[in-house]
Design a protein around this motif. Structure first.
Motif, PDB file in Angstrom:
ATOM      1  N   MET A   1     -25.463  89.331  -2.375  1.00 40.73           N
ATOM      2  CA  MET A   1     -26.296  90.362  -2.950  1.00 40.73           C
ATOM      3  C   MET A   1     -27.476  90.607  -2.006  1.00 40.73           C
ATOM      4  O   MET A   1     -28.129  89.667  -1.570  1.00 40.73           O
ATOM      5  CB  MET A   1     -26.808  89.882  -4.312  1.00 40.73           C
ATOM      6  CG  MET A   1     -27.876  90.747  -4.924  1.00 40.73           C
ATOM      7  SD  MET A   1     -28.572  90.068  -6.470  1.00 40.73           S
ATOM      8  CE  MET A   1     -27.122  89.768  -7.432  1.00 40.73           C
ATOM      9  N   THR A  22     -28.133  81.445 -10.351  1.00 35.16           N
ATOM     10  CA  THR A  22     -26.794  81.292  -9.766  1.00 35.16           C
ATOM     11  C   THR A  22     -26.666  80.077  -8.856  1.00 35.16           C
ATOM     12  O   THR A  22     -25.558  79.715  -8.466  1.00 35.16           O
ATOM     13  CB  THR A  22     -26.418  82.541  -8.950  1.00 35.16           C
ATOM     14  OG1 THR A  22     -27.344  82.692  -7.869  1.00 35.16           O
ATOM     15  CG2 THR A  22     -26.399  83.786  -9.822  1.00 35.16           C
ATOM     16  N   LYS A  24     -27.669  80.080  -5.842  1.00 35.46           N
ATOM     17  CA  LYS A  24     -27.539  80.570  -4.467  1.00 35.46           C
ATOM     18  C   LYS A  24     -28.858  80.405  -3.729  1.00 35.46           C
ATOM     19  O   LYS A  24     -29.917  80.301  -4.341  1.00 35.46           O
ATOM     20  CB  LYS A  24     -27.132  82.045  -4.464  1.00 35.46           C
ATOM     21  CG  LYS A  24     -25.736  82.276  -4.983  1.00 35.46           C
ATOM     22  CD  LYS A  24     -25.317  83.720  -4.859  1.00 35.46           C
ATOM     23  CE  LYS A  24     -23.885  83.876  -5.323  1.00 35.46           C
ATOM     24  NZ  LYS A  24     -23.180  84.889  -4.580  1.00 35.46           N
ATOM     25  N   THR A  68     -22.761  84.286   2.746  1.00 34.24           N
ATOM     26  CA  THR A  68     -22.202  84.823   1.500  1.00 34.24           C
ATOM     27  C   THR A  68     -22.717  84.100   0.268  1.00 34.24           C
ATOM     28  O   THR A  68     -22.506  84.552  -0.851  1.00 34.24           O
ATOM     29  CB  THR A  68     -20.667  84.749   1.519  1.00 34.24           C
ATOM     30  OG1 THR A  68     -20.270  83.391   1.720  1.00 34.24           O
ATOM     31  CG2 THR A  68     -20.098  85.632   2.613  1.00 34.24           C
ATOM     32  N   VAL A  71     -28.799  85.229  -1.883  1.00 31.50           N
ATOM     33  CA  VAL A  71     -29.394  86.465  -2.388  1.00 31.50           C
ATOM     34  C   VAL A  71     -30.451  86.827  -1.356  1.00 31.50           C
ATOM     35  O   VAL A  71     -31.339  86.023  -1.066  1.00 31.50           O
ATOM     36  CB  VAL A  71     -30.039  86.257  -3.776  1.00 31.50           C
ATOM     37  CG1 VAL A  71     -30.753  87.525  -4.233  1.00 31.50           C
ATOM     38  CG2 VAL A  71     -28.996  85.820  -4.799  1.00 31.50           C
ATOM     39  N   HIS A  94     -21.835  91.393   1.035  1.00 30.06           N
ATOM     40  CA  HIS A  94     -22.790  91.572  -0.054  1.00 30.06           C
ATOM     41  C   HIS A  94     -22.743  92.972  -0.629  1.00 30.06           C
ATOM     42  O   HIS A  94     -22.527  93.936   0.093  1.00 30.06           O
ATOM     43  CB  HIS A  94     -24.222  91.348   0.453  1.00 30.06           C
ATOM     44  CG  HIS A  94     -24.466  89.997   1.017  1.00 30.06           C
ATOM     45  ND1 HIS A  94     -24.792  88.911   0.244  1.00 30.06           N
ATOM     46  CD2 HIS A  94     -24.426  89.546   2.297  1.00 30.06           C
ATOM     47  CE1 HIS A  94     -24.952  87.856   1.021  1.00 30.06           C
ATOM     48  NE2 HIS A  94     -24.734  88.214   2.268  1.00 30.06           N
ATOM     49  N   THR A  95     -23.013  93.060  -1.924  1.00 31.28           N
ATOM     50  CA  THR A  95     -23.287  94.338  -2.553  1.00 31.28           C
ATOM     51  C   THR A  95     -24.763  94.620  -2.323  1.00 31.28           C
ATOM     52  O   THR A  95     -25.604  93.727  -2.460  1.00 31.28           O
ATOM     53  CB  THR A  95     -22.974  94.282  -4.063  1.00 31.28           C
ATOM     54  OG1 THR A  95     -21.607  93.915  -4.221  1.00 31.28           O
ATOM     55  CG2 THR A  95     -23.233  95.615  -4.726  1.00 31.28           C
ATOM     56  N   TYR A  97     -28.096  96.547  -3.473  1.00 33.70           N
ATOM     57  CA  TYR A  97     -28.734  97.165  -4.633  1.00 33.70           C
ATOM     58  C   TYR A  97     -30.070  97.767  -4.223  1.00 33.70           C
ATOM     59  O   TYR A  97     -30.887  97.092  -3.584  1.00 33.70           O
ATOM     60  CB  TYR A  97     -28.978  96.124  -5.733  1.00 33.70           C
ATOM     61  CG  TYR A  97     -27.705  95.531  -6.280  1.00 33.70           C
ATOM     62  CD1 TYR A  97     -27.014  96.152  -7.307  1.00 33.70           C
ATOM     63  CD2 TYR A  97     -27.203  94.346  -5.763  1.00 33.70           C
ATOM     64  CE1 TYR A  97     -25.842  95.606  -7.814  1.00 33.70           C
ATOM     65  CE2 TYR A  97     -26.028  93.792  -6.264  1.00 33.70           C
ATOM     66  CZ  TYR A  97     -25.353  94.429  -7.286  1.00 33.70           C
ATOM     67  OH  TYR A  97     -24.192  93.882  -7.779  1.00 33.70           O
ATOM     68  N   LEU A 158     -28.480  92.733 -12.669  1.00 31.57           N
ATOM     69  CA  LEU A 158     -27.910  92.237 -11.412  1.00 31.57           C
ATOM     70  C   LEU A 158     -26.823  91.201 -11.674  1.00 31.57           C
ATOM     71  O   LEU A 158     -25.746  91.242 -11.060  1.00 31.57           O
ATOM     72  CB  LEU A 158     -29.002  91.651 -10.518  1.00 31.57           C
ATOM     73  CG  LEU A 158     -29.940  92.661  -9.866  1.00 31.57           C
ATOM     74  CD1 LEU A 158     -31.157  91.963  -9.269  1.00 31.57           C
ATOM     75  CD2 LEU A 158     -29.212  93.479  -8.806  1.00 31.57           C
ATOM     76  N   LEU A 159     -27.077  90.269 -12.580  1.00 31.51           N
ATOM     77  CA  LEU A 159     -26.085  89.238 -12.901  1.00 31.51           C
ATOM     78  C   LEU A 159     -24.815  89.859 -13.484  1.00 31.51           C
ATOM     79  O   LEU A 159     -23.703  89.467 -13.110  1.00 31.51           O
ATOM     80  CB  LEU A 159     -26.680  88.206 -13.858  1.00 31.51           C
ATOM     81  CG  LEU A 159     -27.737  87.294 -13.259  1.00 31.51           C
ATOM     82  CD1 LEU A 159     -28.442  86.499 -14.359  1.00 31.51           C
ATOM     83  CD2 LEU A 159     -27.137  86.363 -12.206  1.00 31.51           C
ATOM     84  N   GLU A 162     -22.822  91.624 -10.820  1.00 27.84           N
ATOM     85  CA  GLU A 162     -22.176  90.669  -9.925  1.00 27.84           C
ATOM     86  C   GLU A 162     -21.079  89.881 -10.656  1.00 27.84           C
ATOM     87  O   GLU A 162     -20.443  89.006 -10.065  1.00 27.84           O
ATOM     88  CB  GLU A 162     -23.202  89.685  -9.360  1.00 27.84           C
ATOM     89  CG  GLU A 162     -24.155  90.327  -8.357  1.00 27.84           C
ATOM     90  CD  GLU A 162     -23.538  90.563  -6.992  1.00 27.84           C
ATOM     91  OE1 GLU A 162     -22.984  89.635  -6.409  1.00 27.84           O
ATOM     92  OE2 GLU A 162     -23.608  91.717  -6.510  1.00 27.84           O
ATOM     93  N   LEU A 164     -21.520  87.849 -13.211  1.00 33.41           N
ATOM     94  CA  LEU A 164     -21.994  86.490 -13.500  1.00 33.41           C
ATOM     95  C   LEU A 164     -22.489  86.341 -14.934  1.00 33.41           C
ATOM     96  O   LEU A 164     -23.140  85.372 -15.272  1.00 33.41           O
ATOM     97  CB  LEU A 164     -23.091  86.095 -12.497  1.00 33.41           C
ATOM     98  CG  LEU A 164     -22.623  86.119 -11.055  1.00 33.41           C
ATOM     99  CD1 LEU A 164     -23.801  85.972 -10.113  1.00 33.41           C
ATOM    100  CD2 LEU A 164     -21.595  85.028 -10.801  1.00 33.41           C
TER     101      LEU A 164
END
Length: 167
Positions: A1, A22, A24, A68, A71, A94-95, A97, A158-159, A162, A164
């Protein structure tokens, strides 16, 4: 992300929250640049100008975009540099946003922050900067999220985007 957006849009705050939920790694690209270069963003701007900073920023993005399990929060001006825009658009890890909000709200959030070199010329100049960047945020992002929402709502969106679930 990867989170993009104008200064004050909440990229760092939302990014830290999502990373915390997450597990991350959270990478704030501006902080990464400061650590790698041993000087503040303002100092880099003063010594190398905006174009020098944008080159450093592009290299920093190249270094982290392959992670990967992170965030990533970008600086608000990363999209002004064509090579950085291309890295964002072409990345497969990544996406991206775009945290978007009306200028006056964003300006109100950051107007007293002396650590932001792009604010030095005042309201009108910053508004022109905002207007000139909108098309680039839109062209480099996969999704746009309303950054005028509460940060907890942004985190939830966002979660969910994704995959999540609920935080």
């Amino acid at each position: 992300m990867i989170l993009t957006g104008f200064m004050g849009s909440g990229k760092t705050t939302a990014g830290k929250r999502v990373a915390g939920v997450t597990g991350k790694e959270f990478i704030d690209l501006d902080h990464y640049i400061v650590e790698e270069n041993g000087q503040s963003i303002n100092s880099i701007f003063e010594s190398q100008g905006e174009s020098g900073f944008r080159q450093i920023e592009k290299e920093a993005l190249k270094n982290v975009i392959g992670n990967t399990d992170a965030v990533i929060s970008t600086g608000g001006g990363i999209i002004t540099y064509e090579e950085s825009r291309n890295l964002l658009k072409e990345n497969r890890n990544h996406t991206v946003y775009f945290l978007s909000a009306p200028f006056d709200l964003l300006y109100e959030r950051v107007k007293n922050d002396e650590g932001r070199p792009m604010l030095k010329n005042g309201y009108d100049s910053t508004k022109k900067l905002y207007d000139s960047r909108l098309k680039f945020y839109e062209e480099t992002s996969h999704y746009q999220i309303d950054a005028s929402l509460d940060v907890a709502e942004i985190e939830t969106i966002l979660l969910e985007m994704e995959g999540l679930g609920n935080s």
